[in-house]
Scaffold this motif. Structure first.
Motif, short mmCIF file in Angstrom:
data_model
loop_
_atom_site.label_atom_id
_atom_site.label_comp_id
_atom_site.label_asym_id
_atom_site.label_seq_id
_atom_site.Cartn_x
_atom_site.Cartn_y
_atom_site.Cartn_z
N LEU A 101 -2.09 3.98 -4.74
CA LEU A 101 -1.58 5.03 -5.62
C LEU A 101 -0.07 5.16 -5.59
CD1 LEU A 101 -4.36 7.75 -5.15
CD2 LEU A 101 -3.79 6.53 -7.26
N LEU A 102 0.57 4.76 -4.49
CA LEU A 102 2.04 4.75 -4.41
C LEU A 102 2.54 3.34 -4.12
CD1 LEU A 102 2.85 8.02 -2.41
CD2 LEU A 102 3.00 7.66 -4.87
N SER A 103 1.87 2.35 -4.67
CA SER A 103 2.09 0.97 -4.30
C SER A 103 3.54 0.52 -4.42
CB SER A 103 1.20 0.05 -5.14
OG SER A 103 1.47 -1.30 -4.91
N GLY A 104 4.14 0.63 -5.59
CA GLY A 104 5.50 0.13 -5.78
C GLY A 104 6.55 0.87 -4.97
N PRO A 105 6.66 2.20 -5.13
CA PRO A 105 7.71 2.95 -4.43
C PRO A 105 7.65 2.83 -2.91
CG PRO A 105 6.74 4.28 -6.17
CD PRO A 105 5.91 3.04 -6.08
N ALA A 106 6.46 2.64 -2.34
CA ALA A 106 6.33 2.58 -0.89
C ALA A 106 7.04 1.37 -0.30
CB ALA A 106 4.86 2.57 -0.48
N ALA A 107 7.37 0.38 -1.12
CA ALA A 107 8.11 -0.79 -0.62
C ALA A 107 9.52 -0.42 -0.19
CB ALA A 107 8.15 -1.87 -1.69
N GLN A 108 9.97 0.80 -0.50
CA GLN A 108 11.27 1.25 -0.02
C GLN A 108 11.34 1.25 1.51
OE1 GLN A 108 13.20 4.66 -1.99
NE2 GLN A 108 11.46 4.69 -3.38
N GLN A 129 0.83 -1.19 0.00
CA GLN A 129 0.00 0.00 0.00
C GLN A 129 0.87 1.26 0.00
OE1 GLN A 129 -3.45 -0.61 2.99
NE2 GLN A 129 -1.70 -1.74 3.81
N SER A 130 0.23 2.40 -0.16
CA SER A 130 0.95 3.67 -0.13
C SER A 130 1.59 3.93 1.23
CB SER A 130 0.00 4.82 -0.48
OG SER A 130 -0.54 4.65 -1.76
#
Length: 691
Positions: free
Chosen positions: A266-273, A247-248
């Motif tokens: 809406l920020l699914s991928g980058p939030a995995a940081q 999730q975001s």
């Protein structure tokens, strides 16, 4: 050979789909596969099939041994950017039909009045008013007009509307009217097609709450069927563990949870940081980090301060506002595929559009005609022609030179190398501004932070960017090119609840807030335990949104104890950091209470190796343009697989690693630490300028 059970993280980017699998012994396998924007499900299955083939398994056996598959996707974001969402009908309180059109009555850039606002996602004919009214405290002034709801539902059906958003004034204080409206609508609509603002975004603020609810409905038509279909296909192919989504907010959740509010993706991928940087904080020995995650299309930046991530409830996607709990990620259009051009004045420009994976940069030989950042890196010698990205691509250096010659040489007389250097310098400058935005502009001293270079392209730029900013260290994880997919394996289940509470902040307010917090935690506990017995017991954290009396904006402060003085002190300290002063003794107001519930899984194990200091041998040399000041030189090229803990080398140098290419400049010192990651000590000029 992987030992079952294993976990798999899959991150769909604009150019590549990244897959990371970690088995029961902590062994990791990684793979990069070209993305399929036309059919994300096919792209996911193709990536899994390729990973299975690499490790000698069938896809069914791979999924059959998978205890948890965690997925990050840009589908929600792309739905908004491409304008391909659902046809939404909006029910709103009489007198507030034009909230979406009016917006907040301001421009985000007050001196730039030329750009038009984005199109309203719900045309006026599908924004229908409903009788009934609550006051700001949630007390009913006028009963809900159920006849208006039934008439609107019939009108939406006749118009071919896909789903319905319900946003009544002051529903954040009392959702009774919206709940009754949902009960009426369920006679005509699937529950997955009804979205109410008191559930999606229970914040005070008429426009933000309406926009957030409409966005959730708008992306739902693509997000929910995609996730349901993907889950069914994975089950059919043997997956026995759950499909979970990033999730975001940086946490993971089930498909059913996401269906409640698809805007959480809406920020699914980058939030995995978040999960990945937690790992880096341990291996790098510092919890003051700034990630520079640069892929083929964009660059996402996240700041960790003292082990904490800054959060926000305001996401702006293509001019549309969504109020959902999110990691504070700053994204810029800067990637390996950013397209380089000449503007009307003969100046080099870069982006914001990119070449994506198809056709991609010119050097991919997939039909791309416009030179990109990747083509420039190839011409400068920092990338080498030939096999790239694990053999999935074959870079054509001559095609890249010809493209730069056509755009720059034939028009303004710039040689390909000079044009390529200009492109890279412009990209470095854009990245420098992006780093400053998340750090220096918010009161943080960059000298106290380590720059973490990740993504497929981040390690090509980070040394130059860090040097120009005065940073002393750049940290490059071995899994830099699959950083977000890796971070998914180190993420927690996380669910958030928000309750708007507007009142003076004092001991009485704190007692009431404690009661509400317990109530929210009880609801979250039940939802978290629905994920099964695996994982920790639910953990909770609280934040208070506060502001000074009569202010419109607020700051979120972590709430750890029940003393008013400690909360006020934390608020004033944060206020002073951002604005340089605090209004001592001014009345402070409570705006909202936030409760975060999480369950932790066993994280990625950190394996240390013995280090023996040595100077490695280069596998070859290549002519590389190092910088404008240093010019071109024969530079040592090293294979990352040959570099063991304790290895030290001095730049300039190029390292070809399994998921990224590292470039270090003149005088930079690279060391492989005991966790087998790269630490770069930068040669920072005395004046702080670029070397």
């Amino acid at each position: 050979m992987l030992v079952a059970p294993w976990r798999i993280g899959i991150d769909i980017g604009g150019t590549f789909t990244d897959v990371v699998a970690m088995d029961a012994n902590g062994q990791i396998e990684v793979l990069k596969s070209p993305s399929r924007p036309d059919d994300p499900t096919a792209g996911v299955m193709a990536a899994l099939e390729a990973l299975a083939g690499r490790i000698g398994l069938t896809t069914k056996k791979l999924l059959g041994g998978c205890s948890m598959l965690i997925h990050g996707s840009t589908i929600a974001t792309n739905t908004v950017l491409e304008g391909k969402g659902a046809q939404v009908g909006l029910l709103t309180t009489k007198g507030f039909r034009d909230t979406l059109e009016i917006r907040r009555g301001i421009r985000e850039e007050p001196w730039n009045h030329r750009p038009p606002f984005p199109n309203v996602l719900v045309p006026r004919r599908w924004r229908l008013p409903v009788g009934g009214r609550l006051d700001k405290n949630g007390q009913e002034l006028t009963p809900l007009n159920e006849g208006d709801v039934k008439a609107a539902s019939a009108a939406f059906k006749a118009a071919g509307v896909d789903c319905v958003a319900v946003t009544f004034i002051h529903s954040y204080a009392n959702g009774a009217h919206e709940r009754r409206t949902m009960e009426i609508l369920e006679a005509d609509w699937n529950p997955d097609a009804i979205f109410c603002s008191h559930e999606i975004s229970p914040y005070a603020g008429e426009y933000g709450r309406t926009s957030s609810t409409v966005l959730a409905a708008y992306v739902s038509r693509r997000v929910i069927p995609y996730l349901r279909s993907l889950e069914a296909i994975l089950r059919k192919n043997g997956l026995f563990g759950p499909l979970l989504l990033i999730q975001s907010n940086g946490g993971i959740a089930s498909v059913d949870e996401i269906a409640r509010n698809p805007a959480c993706l809406l920020l699914s991928g980058p939030a995995a940081q978040v999960g990945a940087l937690r790992y880096v904080a341990v291996t790098a020995g510092t919890d003051n980090l700034i990630s520079l995650e640069m892929g083929g299309t964009s660059c996402d930046l996240t700041l960790m301060e003292g082990g904490r991530f800054h959060s926000t409830d305001r996401i702006n996607i293509a001019g549309y506002l969504a109020l959902v709990p999110s990691v504070d990620i700053h994204s810029v259009s800067a990637g390996g595929g950013s397209i380089a051009r000449l503007d009307a004045g003969g100046m080099v420009t870069l982006g914001p559009d990119g070449a994506g994976s198809m056709p991609g940069p010119v050097c991919y030989r997939r039909g791309g005609q416009n030179p990109t950042n990747t083509d420039a890196q190839l011409v400068l010698g920092r990338l080498a022609p030939g096999p790239f990205a694990g053999g999935t691509l074959d870079l054509d250096g001559q095609a890249a030179r010809q493209a730069l010659q056509r755009v720059y040489g034939d028009t303004v007389g710039l040689a390909p190398e000079a044009a390529a250097l200009g492109v890279i310098e412009l990209m470095d400058q854009n990245l420098r501004h992006a780093v400053e935005h998340v750090s220096a502009e918010r009161g943080f001293d960059l000298r106290n932070f380590t720059l973490v270079a990740v993504g497929g392209a981040g390690a090509l730029h980070a040394s130059s960017v860090g040097r120009s900013l005065g940073c002393s260290t750049v940290y490059i994880p071995r899994l830099a090119g699959v950083f977000c997919a890796f971070g998914m394996l180190n993420s927690d289940i996380r669910l958030d609840e928000v309750r708007t509470i507007r009142r003076p902040f004092d001991q009485g307010a704190l007692a009431d807030l404690e009661h509400v917090a317990h109530e929210l935690e009880s609801g979250l506990r039940a939802r978290l335990m629905a994920y099964g017995e695996t994982g920790s017991q639910p953990l909770f954290s609280r934040q208070l949104d506060l502001n000074y009396l009569d202010q419109q904006s607020q700051l979120s402060i972590e709430w750890k104890d029940n003393t008013v003085d400690s909360v006020i002190a934390a608020y004033e300290e944060r206020y002073s950091l951002l604005y340089g002063h605090a209004h001592k003794h001014s009345p402070i107001m409570t705006c909202a209470l936030r409760v975060c519930g999480s369950r932790q899984f066993p994280g990625v194990s950190i394996q240390k190796m013995a280090a023996a200091e040595y100077v490695p041998n280069a596998s070859g040399q290549r002519r590389v343009v190092v910088s404008r000041q240093s010019g071109a030189a024969d530079v040592g090229v090293y294979e990352g697989s040959d570099l063991r803990p304790g290895a030290r080398l001095v730049g300039p140098a190029v390292i070809n690693d399994m998921t990224t290419t590292v470039f270090i400049g003149q005088g930079d010192e690279l060391e492989v630490d005991t966790t087998n990651n790269f630490v770069v000590r930068l040669a920072v000029p005395a004046q702080g300028g670029a070397a």
